[in-house]
Design an enzyme around this catalytic site. Structure first.
Site, PDB file in Angstrom:
ATOM      1  N   ARG A  55     -18.803 -46.702  10.513  1.00 14.01           N
ATOM      2  CA  ARG A  55     -18.960 -45.259   9.746  1.00 14.01           C
ATOM      3  C   ARG A  55     -18.404 -44.639  11.530  1.00 14.01           C
ATOM      4  O   ARG A  55     -17.851 -43.269  11.287  1.00 14.01           O
ATOM      5  CB  ARG A  55     -20.248 -45.360   9.775  1.00 14.01           C
ATOM      6  CG  ARG A  55     -20.128 -43.892   8.271  1.00 14.01           C
ATOM      7  CD  ARG A  55     -20.947 -43.387   8.000  1.00 14.01           C
ATOM      8  NE  ARG A  55     -22.638 -42.915   8.962  1.00 14.01           N
ATOM      9  CZ  ARG A  55     -23.841 -44.159   8.386  1.00 14.01           C
ATOM     10  NH1 ARG A  55     -23.464 -44.972   7.471  1.00 14.01           N
ATOM     11  NH2 ARG A  55     -24.055 -43.714   9.337  1.00 14.01           N
ATOM     12  N   TYR A 107      -6.405 -19.899   5.180  1.00 10.25           N
ATOM     13  CA  TYR A 107      -6.043 -20.625   3.686  1.00 10.25           C
ATOM     14  C   TYR A 107      -6.846 -20.796   2.814  1.00 10.25           C
ATOM     15  O   TYR A 107      -8.181 -20.572   3.740  1.00 10.25           O
ATOM     16  CB  TYR A 107      -6.365 -22.165   4.629  1.00 10.25           C
ATOM     17  CG  TYR A 107      -6.170 -23.050   3.314  1.00 10.25           C
ATOM     18  CD1 TYR A 107      -5.378 -22.749   2.859  1.00 10.25           C
ATOM     19  CD2 TYR A 107      -7.436 -23.993   3.830  1.00 10.25           C
ATOM     20  CE1 TYR A 107      -5.172 -24.177   1.568  1.00 10.25           C
ATOM     21  CE2 TYR A 107      -7.711 -25.157   2.481  1.00 10.25           C
ATOM     22  CZ  TYR A 107      -6.376 -25.535   1.572  1.00 10.25           C
ATOM     23  OH  TYR A 107      -7.027 -26.172   0.715  1.00 10.25           O
ATOM     24  N   ASP A 179      -8.152 -22.186  14.232  1.00 11.29           N
ATOM     25  CA  ASP A 179      -7.610 -22.559  13.617  1.00 11.29           C
ATOM     26  C   ASP A 179      -5.307 -22.897  13.195  1.00 11.29           C
ATOM     27  O   ASP A 179      -5.561 -22.251  13.252  1.00 11.29           O
ATOM     28  CB  ASP A 179      -7.901 -22.207  11.413  1.00 11.29           C
ATOM     29  CG  ASP A 179      -6.800 -23.714  10.762  1.00 11.29           C
ATOM     30  OD1 ASP A 179      -6.102 -24.343  11.063  1.00 11.29           O
ATOM     31  OD2 ASP A 179      -7.155 -23.817   9.764  1.00 11.29           O
ATOM     32  N   LYS A 204      -1.361 -31.493   7.767  1.00  4.22           N
ATOM     33  CA  LYS A 204       0.120 -31.174   7.878  1.00  4.22           C
ATOM     34  C   LYS A 204       0.792 -31.542   9.048  1.00  4.22           C
ATOM     35  O   LYS A 204       1.782 -32.555   8.950  1.00  4.22           O
ATOM     36  CB  LYS A 204      -0.614 -28.886   8.018  1.00  4.22           C
ATOM     37  CG  LYS A 204      -0.718 -29.018   6.704  1.00  4.22           C
ATOM     38  CD  LYS A 204      -0.739 -28.995   5.819  1.00  4.22           C
ATOM     39  CE  LYS A 204      -1.544 -27.971   4.551  1.00  4.22           C
ATOM     40  NZ  LYS A 204      -2.414 -28.750   4.569  1.00  4.22           N
TER      41      LYS A 204
HETATM   42  C1  LIG Z   1      -3.681 -23.546   7.501  1.00  5.26           C
HETATM   43  C2  LIG Z   1      -5.522 -24.538   7.196  1.00  5.26           C
HETATM   44  N1  LIG Z   1      -6.653 -25.076   7.503  1.00  5.26           N
HETATM   45  C3  LIG Z   1      -7.358 -25.982   6.648  1.00  5.26           C
HETATM   46  C4  LIG Z   1      -7.167 -26.733   5.486  1.00  5.26           C
HETATM   47  C5  LIG Z   1      -7.092 -27.424   5.324  1.00  5.26           C
HETATM   48  O1  LIG Z   1      -6.495 -28.534   5.195  1.00  5.26           O
HETATM   49  P1  LIG Z   1      -6.515 -30.032   4.326  1.00  5.26           P
HETATM   50  O2  LIG Z   1      -5.955 -29.933   2.967  1.00  5.26           O
HETATM   51  O3  LIG Z   1      -6.661 -31.221   5.002  1.00  5.26           O
HETATM   52  O4  LIG Z   1      -8.501 -30.083   3.767  1.00  5.26           O
HETATM   53  C6  LIG Z   1      -5.402 -26.095   5.284  1.00  5.26           C
HETATM   54  C7  LIG Z   1      -4.623 -26.705   3.929  1.00  5.26           C
HETATM   55  O5  LIG Z   1      -3.356 -26.134   3.035  1.00  5.26           O
HETATM   56  C8  LIG Z   1      -4.486 -25.235   5.832  1.00  5.26           C
HETATM   57  O6  LIG Z   1      -3.261 -24.337   5.236  1.00  5.26           O
END
Ligand SMILES: Cc1ncc(COP(=O)(O)O)c(C=O)c1O
Length: 384
Positions: A55, A107, A179, A204
């Site tokens: 884990r 997001y 992010d 992504k």
């Molecule tokens: C800029 C961004 N941050 C975070 C996330 C969340 O990631 P996950 O879908 O891998 O949980 C996304 C998802 O689309 C995103 O576009």
């Protein structure tokens, strides 16, 4: 970009030859997938290799983490079962009620989660973090402890100045998390600009093949917040699985070539669309008329990313009609994969979203750019 965390090699070389890429016993050029959930103790009761239980301790996951840390110029990195798990862990690891400053455009799924952060005793101010005066004005001395910015921000691609916000955050005694999913370490390395933690939806670009859901955090330095994040992941068990980690390493090895190609194609298509009669606006940070262009020019090196959006003069109906008419672009959510995607974001983001109804988002893949453009302009004729 200054050189506070300059890596020994470029992102291109680090990704092509990840640290510890070769397997020591068999001399295999590609690492095996380490599936074991547990590890042997020696007769003297010690764990000779330091691995105890799956884990918290998986060799494939650790190899992927080492590569992400190297790419971001970080001290260390951690992988999670999704980008959401990675992002939310930072907030769940805060040890006192904290005022959080967050980008208004981000997001949508994470914004929705943050809007309910008061249940954990925290408060949040969503502001336009591309506006530094607004960032300065929102700081609450003594209680602002965390800045969370997304740049370029999904799906309007606004640009926040990482170095300037790092300074504001640090003056307030706060931590800055970025992010950087869209920029990737190929184009921006937030830690080198003063950020404390960088986050990726590795689903992504890092993975890049639309076949893994994963999230990553990387930190400039270990410290109490980071230790709590590590402990919490190990206790809650929201780590990534070994097979996904292995796929992620495979994806990251071509990160540089993919992101540069996708950025070039996105820049080409966005520039050509600027004067299209059906469109009210093209949103791409690489366009000189984009509000964040000059900041992007400073903090994004080698391209402006593979994402752009357009707004339609004839509103939502035109946007949906164009999304329905493309053939090569695929109607799907997510981004950063090999295949080009198109999406009417307002349909997914719902109420309270800053995303206008007349907007389509594009994730540019690795297809021939002329064929992508031709497919799109044919569909756009419908809306004109
Ligand atoms: C800029 C961004 N941050 C975070 C996330 C969340 O990631 P996950 O879908 O891998 O949980 C996304 C998802 O689309 C995103 O576009």
């Amino acid at each position: 970009m200054d050189d506070r965390t300059k890596p020994a090699f470029t992102v291109k070389t680090l990704a092509a030859q990840p640290p510890g890429a070769q397997e020591r016993i068999t001399k295999a050029v590609t690492q095996p997938i380490h599936m074991s959930a547990t590890y042997l103790r020696d007769p003297d009761n010690r764990y000779p290799a330091g691995h105890v239980y799956g884990r918290a301790d998986n060799v494939s996951v650790q190899q992927a983490e080492r590569l992400i840390a190297a790419l971001e110029g970080a001290e260390t990195a951690l992988l999670f079962g999704s980008g959401m798990a990675a992002a939310s862990s930072v907030f769940l690891a805060l040890d006192r009620p904290t005022h959080i400053v967050a980008s208004q455009v981000m997001y949508w799924g994470f914004r929705a989660w943050l809007r309910e952060i008061s249940r954990y005793g925290h408060s949040v101010s969503f502001i336009e973090t591309s506006d530094l005066d607004a960032v300065r004005a929102v700081v609450q001395p003594g209680s602002t402890g965390l800045f969370w910015i997304e740049t370029p921000s999904n799906p309007l691609w606004t640009i926040s100045d990482i170095a300037a916000i790092a300074e504001i955050a640090h003056q307030a005694g706060a931590v800055l998390c970025v992010d950087s999913t869209v920029a990737t370490p190929v184009l921006t390395r937030p830690l080198s600009l003063g950020a404390d933690i960088v986050m990726h939806s590795a689903t992504k670009y890092l993975n890049g093949h639309a076949d893994v859901v994963a999230g990553a955090l990387a930190t400039a330095r270990d410290g109490p917040l980071w230790s709590r994040i590590v402990k919490m992941r190990d206790q809650l068990g929201n780590a990534l699985g070994a097979f996904d980690a292995w796929l992620l390493i495979r994806g990251m090895r071509t990160l540089d070539v993919r992101v540069r190609n996708q950025s070039r194609s996105a820049a080409t298509i966005a520039a050509r669309l600027v004067r299209h009669a059906a469109l009210a606006q093209v949103l791409y940070p690489g366009l000189p008329q984009h509000e964040g262009y000059h900041t992007a020019l400073r903090q994004m090196k080698g391209g402006f990313g593979g994402m752009f959006s357009v707004r339609f003069r004839n509103g939502r109906r035109a946007a949906i009609a164009v999304a329905a008419a493309v053939r090569l672009w695929k109607r799907a959510t997510s981004f950063g994969g090999i295949e080009s995607l198109i999406e009417h974001r307002a349909s997914i983001e719902g109420d309270g979203s800053p995303c206008p109804d007349d907007l389509l988002r594009f994730s540019v893949g690795l297809e021939d750019v002329e064929e992508l453009y031709e497919d799109l302009t044919r569909a756009l004729a419908i809306a004109a």
